[in-house]
Write an enzyme that holds these catalytic residues in place. Structure first.
Site, PDB file in Angstrom:
ATOM      1  N   CYS A   1       0.839  -1.203   0.000  1.00 23.75           N
ATOM      2  CA  CYS A   1       0.000   0.000   0.000  1.00 23.75           C
ATOM      3  C   CYS A   1       0.875   1.256   0.000  1.00 23.75           C
ATOM      4  O   CYS A   1       1.742   1.426   0.867  1.00 23.75           O
ATOM      5  CB  CYS A   1      -0.906  -0.026   1.233  1.00 23.75           C
ATOM      6  SG  CYS A   1      -1.786   1.519   1.507  1.00 23.75           S
TER       7      CYS A   1
ATOM      8  N   HIS B   1      -3.764   0.563   8.499  1.00 26.00           N
ATOM      9  CA  HIS B   1      -4.284   0.302   7.156  1.00 26.00           C
ATOM     10  C   HIS B   1      -5.766  -0.072   7.240  1.00 26.00           C
ATOM     11  O   HIS B   1      -6.116  -1.217   7.512  1.00 26.00           O
ATOM     12  CB  HIS B   1      -3.491  -0.805   6.466  1.00 26.00           C
ATOM     13  CG  HIS B   1      -3.957  -1.069   5.074  1.00 26.00           C
ATOM     14  ND1 HIS B   1      -3.589  -0.291   4.007  1.00 26.00           N
ATOM     15  CD2 HIS B   1      -4.796  -2.013   4.577  1.00 26.00           C
ATOM     16  CE1 HIS B   1      -4.158  -0.737   2.911  1.00 26.00           C
ATOM     17  NE2 HIS B   1      -4.905  -1.785   3.232  1.00 26.00           N
TER      18      HIS B   1
ATOM     19  N   HIS C   1      -6.538   2.973   0.858  1.00 24.53           N
ATOM     20  CA  HIS C   1      -6.198   3.211   2.276  1.00 24.53           C
ATOM     21  C   HIS C   1      -6.970   4.480   2.643  1.00 24.53           C
ATOM     22  O   HIS C   1      -6.743   5.533   2.024  1.00 24.53           O
ATOM     23  CB  HIS C   1      -4.675   3.379   2.411  1.00 24.53           C
ATOM     24  CG  HIS C   1      -4.183   3.620   3.821  1.00 24.53           C
ATOM     25  ND1 HIS C   1      -3.079   2.942   4.338  1.00 24.53           N
ATOM     26  CD2 HIS C   1      -4.606   4.465   4.784  1.00 24.53           C
ATOM     27  CE1 HIS C   1      -2.866   3.366   5.578  1.00 24.53           C
ATOM     28  NE2 HIS C   1      -3.781   4.292   5.870  1.00 24.53           N
TER      29      HIS C   1
ATOM     30  N   HIS D   1      -8.564   7.846   3.515  1.00 24.57           N
ATOM     31  CA  HIS D   1      -7.956   9.172   3.642  1.00 24.57           C
ATOM     32  C   HIS D   1      -9.021  10.243   3.478  1.00 24.57           C
ATOM     33  O   HIS D   1      -9.987  10.075   2.731  1.00 24.57           O
ATOM     34  CB  HIS D   1      -6.831   9.382   2.614  1.00 24.57           C
ATOM     35  CG  HIS D   1      -7.207   9.039   1.218  1.00 24.57           C
ATOM     36  ND1 HIS D   1      -7.289   7.736   0.758  1.00 24.57           N
ATOM     37  CD2 HIS D   1      -7.550   9.818   0.162  1.00 24.57           C
ATOM     38  CE1 HIS D   1      -7.658   7.735  -0.501  1.00 24.57           C
ATOM     39  NE2 HIS D   1      -7.830   8.988  -0.897  1.00 24.57           N
TER      40      HIS D   1
ATOM     41  N   HIS E   1      -9.510  13.992   2.088  1.00 30.31           N
ATOM     42  CA  HIS E   1      -8.949  15.110   1.333  1.00 30.31           C
ATOM     43  C   HIS E   1      -9.363  16.409   2.026  1.00 30.31           C
ATOM     44  O   HIS E   1     -10.546  16.586   2.328  1.00 30.31           O
ATOM     45  CB  HIS E   1      -9.518  15.168  -0.085  1.00 30.31           C
ATOM     46  CG  HIS E   1      -9.186  13.997  -0.950  1.00 30.31           C
ATOM     47  ND1 HIS E   1      -8.210  14.041  -1.931  1.00 30.31           N
ATOM     48  CD2 HIS E   1      -9.707  12.748  -1.005  1.00 30.31           C
ATOM     49  CE1 HIS E   1      -8.157  12.876  -2.549  1.00 30.31           C
ATOM     50  NE2 HIS E   1      -9.052  12.069  -2.008  1.00 30.31           N
TER      51      HIS E   1
HETATM   52  P1  AMP Z   1      -8.664   8.940  -3.976  1.00 31.41           P
HETATM   53  O1  AMP Z   1      -9.094   9.018  -5.391  1.00 31.41           O
HETATM   54  O2  AMP Z   1      -9.645   9.536  -3.015  1.00 31.41           O
HETATM   55  O3  AMP Z   1      -8.207   7.557  -3.598  1.00 31.41           O
HETATM   56  O4  AMP Z   1      -7.422   9.917  -3.855  1.00 31.41           O
HETATM   57  C1  AMP Z   1      -6.096   9.496  -3.902  1.00 31.41           C
HETATM   58  C2  AMP Z   1      -5.246  10.738  -3.899  1.00 31.41           C
HETATM   59  O5  AMP Z   1      -3.932  10.371  -3.541  1.00 31.41           O
HETATM   60  C3  AMP Z   1      -5.173  11.452  -5.260  1.00 31.41           C
HETATM   61  O6  AMP Z   1      -5.645  12.790  -5.127  1.00 31.41           O
HETATM   62  C4  AMP Z   1      -3.695  11.381  -5.612  1.00 31.41           C
HETATM   63  O7  AMP Z   1      -3.236  12.554  -6.252  1.00 31.41           O
HETATM   64  C5  AMP Z   1      -3.047  11.191  -4.251  1.00 31.41           C
HETATM   65  N1  AMP Z   1      -1.766  10.495  -4.247  1.00 31.41           N
HETATM   66  C6  AMP Z   1      -1.466   9.318  -4.838  1.00 31.41           C
HETATM   67  N2  AMP Z   1      -0.197   8.977  -4.591  1.00 31.41           N
HETATM   68  C7  AMP Z   1       0.330   9.941  -3.813  1.00 31.41           C
HETATM   69  C8  AMP Z   1       1.611  10.167  -3.224  1.00 31.41           C
HETATM   70  N3  AMP Z   1       2.631   9.309  -3.395  1.00 31.41           N
HETATM   71  N4  AMP Z   1       1.800  11.294  -2.498  1.00 31.41           N
HETATM   72  C9  AMP Z   1       0.787  12.176  -2.343  1.00 31.41           C
HETATM   73  N5  AMP Z   1      -0.454  12.014  -2.863  1.00 31.41           N
HETATM   74  C10 AMP Z   1      -0.676  10.922  -3.594  1.00 31.41           C
HETATM   75 ZN    ZN Z   2      -2.224   1.206   3.714  1.00 33.97          ZN
END
Ligand code: AMP
Ligand code: ZN
Length: 122
Positions: free
Chosen positions: A5, A47, A102, A104, A106
């Site tokens: 992940c 996780h 995972h 999160h 925003h």
């Molecule tokens: P979601 O579509 O809600 O799963 O959002 C995933 C978010 O993670 C997206 O806005 C991506 O730009 C962001 N993301 C993916 N990989 C990374 C990373 N390595 N560092 C920072 N943000 C990331």
């Molecule tokens: Zn994870």
């Protein structure tokens, strides 16, 4: 923790991220592809795949993470009060537009119009 992940790897420090806050529950870092002038991700250290996987037993840590959002937003440049503010988005599962499996939050803010996506995957 999950071996493959990407957010667990950030939590473990195995891949870099622009981390702005961390505590016992979570890590907060800048989204790599921002949809707004300020775009942060609040990521629990455990996780948990998505909001579909939490229930009443998760209320305490989830509540602590949620309650951090106003301070994290203002500490990172979101303007206070009704003329400022921010958007919080939790994409959950394929139908919810979730790309990283995972959980999160925003946090998106800054003056409009936002140059990026109106909302992640909207
Ligand atoms: P979601 O579509 O809600 O799963 O959002 C995933 C978010 O993670 C997206 O806005 C991506 O730009 C962001 N993301 C993916 N990989 C990374 C990373 N390595 N560092 C920072 N943000 C990331
Ligand atoms: Zn994870």
């Amino acid at each position: 923790m999950s071996d493959q992940c990407i957010f667990c790897k950030i939590v473990r420090g195995e891949i870099p991220a622009d981390i702005v806050f961390k505590d016992d529950d979570c890590v907060v870092f800048r989204d790599i592809n921002p949809a707004a002038p300020i775009h942060l991700l609040v990521v629990p250290k455990n996780h948990v795949v998505s909001l579909q996987d939490v229930g009443p037993a998760d209320g305490e840590w989830l509540g602590r993470m949620m309650a951090l959002i106003p301070k994290i937003a203002s500490d990172n440049g979101c303007d206070p009060g009704p003329q400022g503010g921010f958007r919080v988005v939790i994409n959950s599962g394929a139908h919810g537009g979730q790309e990283v499996g995972h959980l999160h939050f925003h946090i998106m803010g800054g003056p409009r119009p936002w140059a990026g996506r109106a909302a992640p995957n909207a």
